[in-house]
Scaffold this active site. Structure first.
Site, PDB file in Angstrom:
ATOM      1  N   GLU A  51     128.099 -35.163  16.896  1.00 15.20           N
ATOM      2  CA  GLU A  51     128.437 -33.839  16.349  1.00 15.20           C
ATOM      3  C   GLU A  51     127.195 -32.971  16.154  1.00 15.20           C
ATOM      4  O   GLU A  51     127.044 -32.274  15.146  1.00 15.20           O
ATOM      5  CB  GLU A  51     129.227 -33.981  15.050  1.00 15.20           C
ATOM      6  CG  GLU A  51     130.441 -34.893  15.206  1.00 15.20           C
ATOM      7  CD  GLU A  51     131.364 -34.912  14.006  1.00 15.20           C
ATOM      8  OE1 GLU A  51     131.388 -33.929  13.242  1.00 15.20           O
ATOM      9  OE2 GLU A  51     132.090 -35.923  13.849  1.00 15.20           O
ATOM     10  N   GLU A  55     133.676 -40.354   7.610  1.00 17.56           N
ATOM     11  CA  GLU A  55     133.352 -39.620   6.377  1.00 17.56           C
ATOM     12  C   GLU A  55     133.958 -40.231   5.116  1.00 17.56           C
ATOM     13  O   GLU A  55     134.595 -39.549   4.316  1.00 17.56           O
ATOM     14  CB  GLU A  55     133.765 -38.150   6.538  1.00 17.56           C
ATOM     15  CG  GLU A  55     133.066 -37.476   7.715  1.00 17.56           C
ATOM     16  CD  GLU A  55     133.530 -36.044   7.978  1.00 17.56           C
ATOM     17  OE1 GLU A  55     134.368 -35.534   7.213  1.00 17.56           O
ATOM     18  OE2 GLU A  55     133.061 -35.453   8.957  1.00 17.56           O
TER      19      GLU A  55
END
Length: 378
Positions: free
Chosen positions: A269, A164
Site C-alpha cells: 500500500e 489492521e
C-alpha cells in the site's frame, strides 16, 4: 523464480511482444521499466481498481503490463463485496482479477480475508440485530475463509489474512472480531486459511508500522502466533507516507525487527502524500475524515518545482532503503497505478488533489521512475 520472470520480461519487451513501451532516453540508452530494474531484487506491484481489472482503462493496463510484476485488488476481495449476504458470494470481479494476473504472468496477492472495516453488517449480528455468539462468528469466519481461499487454491500465491488488528499503542483493536471471539480470532483466521490452501503464503498486514509501540505490539502478536504453532509467512508494512511521517530510521528499525522474526517483509500500500496532514503522525485509518479547507489543498493546479524535488528525494530515500534490505523484502506494492486513482485524493480529506504515486494523471511515468530504475542498477 524472480530472476526467470525478469529475463522473460526483458525478452518480451525487446521483441515487441508484450505491449511494453519503455523507450530510449536522451542519451540513447533504453530506459528500464520498474519490473526490469527491480526484478532480481523483489516484486514490484500495484493495487488494481475495477476499471483496470476489467481492462476498460487501457492506459492503466499498459502501465501495469509494462512496469509491474505483482498485483493486489484494491477492493473486490474485501468481505462486503465477496459475500454481501450470508452464503451468497459474488466472485465475478475477483475472478476477473485473478484471470488478469494469470493472463499477464503476475504474482497475485489476495486482500483481505479478515478486516474490521468493509465487512458486511450481517457478519456480526443475528436476525434481531444482536451480536452473534462466539461459535457462530467463528463458523462464519471459517466458512468465508474456506470458500474464498479454497476457490483460488494454487492460483493466488499469497493472502493478507488479517488486516489492521493492532492499534498504534500496540494493543489489539477492539473490533467485533475481538469482542465476540477474543484474541484467538487471529490464530483461527490463519489456521483456517492454512487448511484451505497449505501452499499459499499467509501475511499479517497493517499501517503505521514504524510507530515504536505498534512495532512492539506486532512483534508480540507474531511471536505469540509462532509459539502456538501457527505458521505466518510474512508481514506487510503498509507504506502510506507523507513528507514528514514516518521517520525513515524508525521505518528501518521496524523492518529489521519484523525480519528477525523469521518471516519475509513486504512493503504494501505504498504512496507518498505531498499534502499537509490535518493531524500529526497520520496513519491510514479509513474511518477518519476531516473537513475540506482550501489551505490544506495547496497544489490543485500542480506541484511547484521545489515541492516536486523534495517529494522525489523522499520517495527515493525509501526505495534506497528497500534496496539496502532487498535480502529481507520480497515485494514492494504501490497502492494504485496513477495519481487520479489514488485514494489520497479523498482521504483523510475529501476533494483534494494529491500526487502520491509514480505515474501522473495521464499514466505517464514521472521523472522519479527513471531515478528509481537507475538507482536500482547501481
Amino acid at each position: 523464480m524472480k530472476k526467470h520472470f525478469l529475463l522473460t520480461a526483458i525478452v518480451l519487451c525487446t521483441s515487441g511482444l508484450s505491449g511494453c513501451t519503455s523507450g530510449n532516453n536522451r542519451t540513447g540508452e533504453r530506459e528500464l521499466s520498474l519490473k526490469e530494474a527491480f526484478g532480481d531484487k523483489f516484486y514490484i506491484g500495484a493495487a488494481l481498481n475495477t476499471g483496470q481489472i476489467m481492462e476498460r482503462d487501457v492506459d492503466a493496463v499498459r502501465v501495469i503490463r509494462e512496469h509491474f510484476s505483482a498485483i493486489v485488488p484494491e477492493n473486490c476481495m474485501k468481505s462486503m463485496y465477496l459475500q454481501p449476504k450470508e452464503g451468497e458470494f459474488s466472485f465475478d470481479e475477483a475472478d476477473r482479477f485473478v484471470e488478469f494476473g494469470r493472463k499477464y504472468g503476475l504474482f497475485v496477492t489476495g486482500h483481505t480475508l479478515v478486516w474490521h472495516s468493509q465487512a458486511p453488517d450481517w457478519f456480526f449480528t443475528d436476525g434481531g440485530g444482536n451480536d452473534v455468539s462466539r461459535d457462530v462468528l467463528t463458523e462464519r469466519m471459517k466458512s468465508h475463509i474456506s470458500t474464498v481461499v479454497g476457490r483460488y487454491r494454487g492460483v493466488i500465491r499469497g493472502w493478507d489474512v488479517v488486516n489492521e488488528a493492532v492499534l498504534d499503542d500496540g494493543s489489539l483493536r477492539n473490533s467485533k472480531f475481538l469482542q465476540i471471539i477474543g484474541p484467538d480470532y487471529i490464530r483461527l483466521a490463519f489456521e483456517f486459511a492454512r487448511e484451505a490452501d497449505p501452499d499459499a503464503e499467509l501475511y499479517y498486514n497493517d499501517y503505521s508500522m514504524a510507530v515504536p509501540a505498534k512495532r512492539q505490539g506486532v512483534v508480540r502478536l507474531v511471536k505469540s502466533l509462532q509459539e502456538q504453532g501457527v505458521r505466518i509467512d510474512g508481514i506487510g508494512m503498509q507504506g502510506h507516507l507523507n513528507m514528514h511521517f514516518p521517520p525513515l530510521e524508525e521505518f528501518e528499525t521496524s523492518l529489521l525487527a519484523f525480519s528477525e522474526l523469521g518471516v519475509s517483509v513486504m512493503i504494501t500500500e505504498l504512496d507518498l502524500s505531498v499534502l499537509p496532514s490535518p493531524r500529526e503522525n497520520a496513519g491510514a485509518d479509513v474511518a477518519q475524515s476531516f473537513e475540506y479547507r482550501k489551505e490544506i489543498n495547496p497544489y490543485a493546479g500542480g506541484l511547484p518545482e521545489d515541492v516536486e524535488a523534495a517529494w522525489n528525494s523522499r520517495y527515493a530515500d525509501f526505495f534506497n532503503l528497500f534496496l539496502k534490505h532487498r535480502d529481507r523484502i520480497t515485494r514492494v506494492t504501490l497502492w494504485g497505478v496513477g495519481d487520479a486513482d489514488s485514494w489520497k485524493n479523498n482521504w483523510p480529506v475529501p476533494g483534494r488533489t494529491d500526487y502520491a504515486l509514480l505515474f501522473d494523471r495521464n499514466y505517464e511515468a514521472k521523472p522519479l521512475v527513471d531515478i528509481l530504475t537507475k538507482n536500482a542498477q547501481k
